[in-house]
Scaffold this motif. Structure first.
Motif, PDB file in Angstrom:
ATOM      1  N   THR A   2       0.831  -1.218   0.000  1.00 24.05           N
ATOM      2  CA  THR A   2       0.000   0.000   0.000  1.00 24.05           C
ATOM      3  C   THR A   2       0.857   1.255   0.000  1.00 24.05           C
ATOM      4  O   THR A   2       0.507   2.260  -0.633  1.00 24.05           O
ATOM      5  CB  THR A   2      -0.919   0.015   1.241  1.00 24.05           C
ATOM      6  N   THR A  18      -4.361   7.129  -4.202  1.00 22.48           N
ATOM      7  CA  THR A  18      -3.742   5.988  -3.503  1.00 22.48           C
ATOM      8  C   THR A  18      -3.360   6.317  -2.058  1.00 22.48           C
ATOM      9  O   THR A  18      -2.944   5.422  -1.323  1.00 22.48           O
ATOM     10  CB  THR A  18      -2.472   5.541  -4.253  1.00 22.48           C
ATOM     11  N   VAL A  61      -5.567   4.272   0.441  1.00 19.64           N
ATOM     12  CA  VAL A  61      -5.771   2.840   0.190  1.00 19.64           C
ATOM     13  C   VAL A  61      -5.198   2.024   1.355  1.00 19.64           C
ATOM     14  O   VAL A  61      -4.060   2.225   1.771  1.00 19.64           O
ATOM     15  CB  VAL A  61      -5.098   2.415  -1.135  1.00 19.64           C
ATOM     16  N   GLU A  64      -8.390  -3.074   1.569  1.00 22.93           N
ATOM     17  CA  GLU A  64      -8.952  -2.718   0.260  1.00 22.93           C
ATOM     18  C   GLU A  64      -8.134  -3.343  -0.871  1.00 22.93           C
ATOM     19  O   GLU A  64      -8.692  -3.784  -1.888  1.00 22.93           O
ATOM     20  CB  GLU A  64      -8.991  -1.200   0.097  1.00 22.93           C
TER      21      GLU A  64
END
Length: 530
Positions: free
Chosen positions: A395, A484, A487, A491
């Protein structure tokens, strides 16, 4: 059990009846006192009810006090000037009229003292009604002053009453956030706001000096809640809503001048922030600093000491402190040469695993958006992020890789980090100094972004795909990292585990409606069903 229930119901009904009766009795008592002075001693019944144990009785008594003393203020039946003692009034050469006014003035003073005590009551409704009553008295005293105030300094505003009210709102033991939010509507009046700010500053100085600068969490939270409730005007023409309208020289009154509001506002915040705060309080202050505090200060650069002290705490507080410093540098011409050095030192592996990660990269993107930054500095940030990317979670990598690409797009001179000529058989030793705190001395420009090349073999396909972009010429259009930033790992996993929808495969241009019918009716021409 049945008889017990009956007794409970009857006791509740009795209490309600007694409360209703008390309210009626108090209303009649107020009427009697205002009609004839021979009933003046009945005021003690009201004050006694004001100290009762039942909530409804106390609220009824507050309403009665509000009605009674507001009327006495309007009639000017309270003694004006320095109040003599009651015994002195009896023995002195005062007229019957003055003795009555002195007597009622003492009762008014007692009422105010009890109401101030009720601001610390356990029941919120009592606290709220007491506060509203005190503000009604303040408005009455403003129109009909009881003291001979300095005309040039305070005009006819009841500053002592406001000071006492603020002192009780800023409790050291009780969280008064709810009561302060109710008080916020009074802060919309210009004169009330001005004198409340002045009172906060005086109160903070006394309390914090008494505690010798030690952290007082409940008290400091109450102070912050009250100060952050203050909405400052932007122009002097907006100063129109006053609780007390001065009859003469209103335009010369300090409460009617915007620059005086800003001066008191600045001194209030600086007086509060010079003491040590709880860590959670630093975050609250820094979040509202650039929007709600700095724009209304006469000299915003005076916040430099607070921001520097906040940076030393570390973590999210350091980042938020840098945001405040950035505002001072760009909007108020503050000279702070160590700004980017401090930001560089915040880039640690832990930054990928904390809850303020999204805010960190959003602000870092703002700080590094200028195309006038020196190449060595941008290269240092790009290299530091690339090195941290080797151990970052997917992430975070989906943020870091586009972030690095954007830095290279803004500063084409940094492309040397990508196209570093070297012999393939020659062993490579990275000259970059990871532990160097000064970005100017870390030798980033002598290195390369080999870490991104390594990430092309990453186990997560999205990360590997993002890392492969470095093999091709980067487009001029910057990547939008805002999508982003938020995020989460959950997810990302949900996206990976979600089965792709199976699209229907087109077999014919014309959809068949029945057997041997369709496709230009070719089947129907050669075959039939017998």
């Amino acid at each position: 059990m049945a008889p017990a229930k009956k007794r409970n119901v009857s006791s509740v009904k009795t209490a309600e009846k007694s409360a209703k009766k008390a309210k009626v009795d108090l209303s009649k008592t107020v009427e009697r006192i205002l009609e004839s002075r021979k009933h003046a001693n009945d005021v003690f019944d009201i004050l006694e009810s004001l100290q009762a144990e039942q909530e409804k009785e106390v609220i009824s008594a507050v309403a009665a006090c509000s009605e009674l003393f507001s009327a006495l203020l309007e009639r000017k039946e309270l003694f004006l000037g320095k109040l003599p003692g009651e015994e002195d009034a009896l023995s002195g050469g005062y007229s019957a009229e003055d003795k009555y006014r002195i007597f009622m003035r003492h009762r008014y003073t007692s009422c105010v003292e009890i109401l101030l005590e009720h601001l610390s009551h356990e029941q919120y409704d009592i606290k709220e009604s007491a506060m509203c009553c005190l503000m009604k008295f303040a408005a009455g005293e403003g129109r009909h002053p009881l003291e001979d105030l300095d005309w040039s300094e305070h005009y006819s505003f009841p500053r002592e009453l406001i000071q006492a009210l603020v002192d009780n709102l800023l409790s050291k033991a009780t969280d008064n956030s709810l009561l302060i939010s109710r008080f916020q509507e009074f802060l919309e009046m210009e004169d009330v706001r001005y004198y409340v700010m002045s009172s906060i500053r005086d109160n903070v100085g006394k309390v914090m000096d008494k505690s010798k600068g030690a952290v007082v969490p409940v008290y400091q939270n109450n102070v912050f809640t009250l100060m952050s409730s203050i909405s400052m005007p932007n122009q002097e023409s907006e100063l129109t809503n006053f609780m007390v309208k001065q009859e003469a020289k209103h335009e010369d009154w300090k409460a009617a001048k915007l620059h005086e509001h800003k001066r008191v506002f600045e001194r209030m915040w600086l007086g509060f922030l010079k003491y040590k705060l709880p860590n959670s309080m630093y975050k609250k202050v820094l979040v509202i600093l650039h929007d709600s505090i700095l724009p209304y200060m006469s000299k915003p650069t005076l916040m430099i000491d607070f921001l520097t002290a906040a940076y030393e705490i570390g973590g999210a507080i350091s980042l938020l402190a840098l945001n405040g410093l950035f505002v001072l540098i760009h909007q108020h011409n503050l000279d702070y040469p160590d700004f980017y050095k401090k930001l560089y030192n915040l880039l640690e592996p832990s930054v990928f695993h904390v809850k303020y990660r999204a805010r960190f990269f959003h602000l870092a993107n703002v700080f590094l958006s200028s195309s006038h930054l020196p190449v060595y500095l941008v290269a240092a940030f790009a290299k530091r992020l690339a090195r941290l990317a080797l151990t970052a979670p997917p992430t975070a990598l989906l943020i870091v890789l586009p972030f690095i690409y954007n830095l290279i797009r803004r500063h084409p001179s940094c492309r040397v980090l990508i196209h570093k000529p070297s012999a393939e058989d020659e062993p490579f030793e990275d000259p970059y100094l990871t532990d160097e705190e000064d970005p100017a001395q870390c030798r980033a420009l002598e290195s390369s972004l080999w870490e991104i090349k390594s990430l092309q073999k990453h186990y997560h396909p999205d990360v590997a795909k993002a890392a492969l972009l470095i093999n091709t010429p980067l487009s001029e259009q910057e990547d939008d990292i805002s999508e982003t930033l938020e995020v989460t790992t959950y997810e990302l996993m949900e996206k990976d585990l979600k089965q792709p929808e199976i699209k229907s495969v087109p077999l014919e241009f014309e959809t068949a409606t029945r057997l041997l019918k369709g496709g230009g009716d070719v089947l129907g021409q050669h075959f039939c069903l017998a």
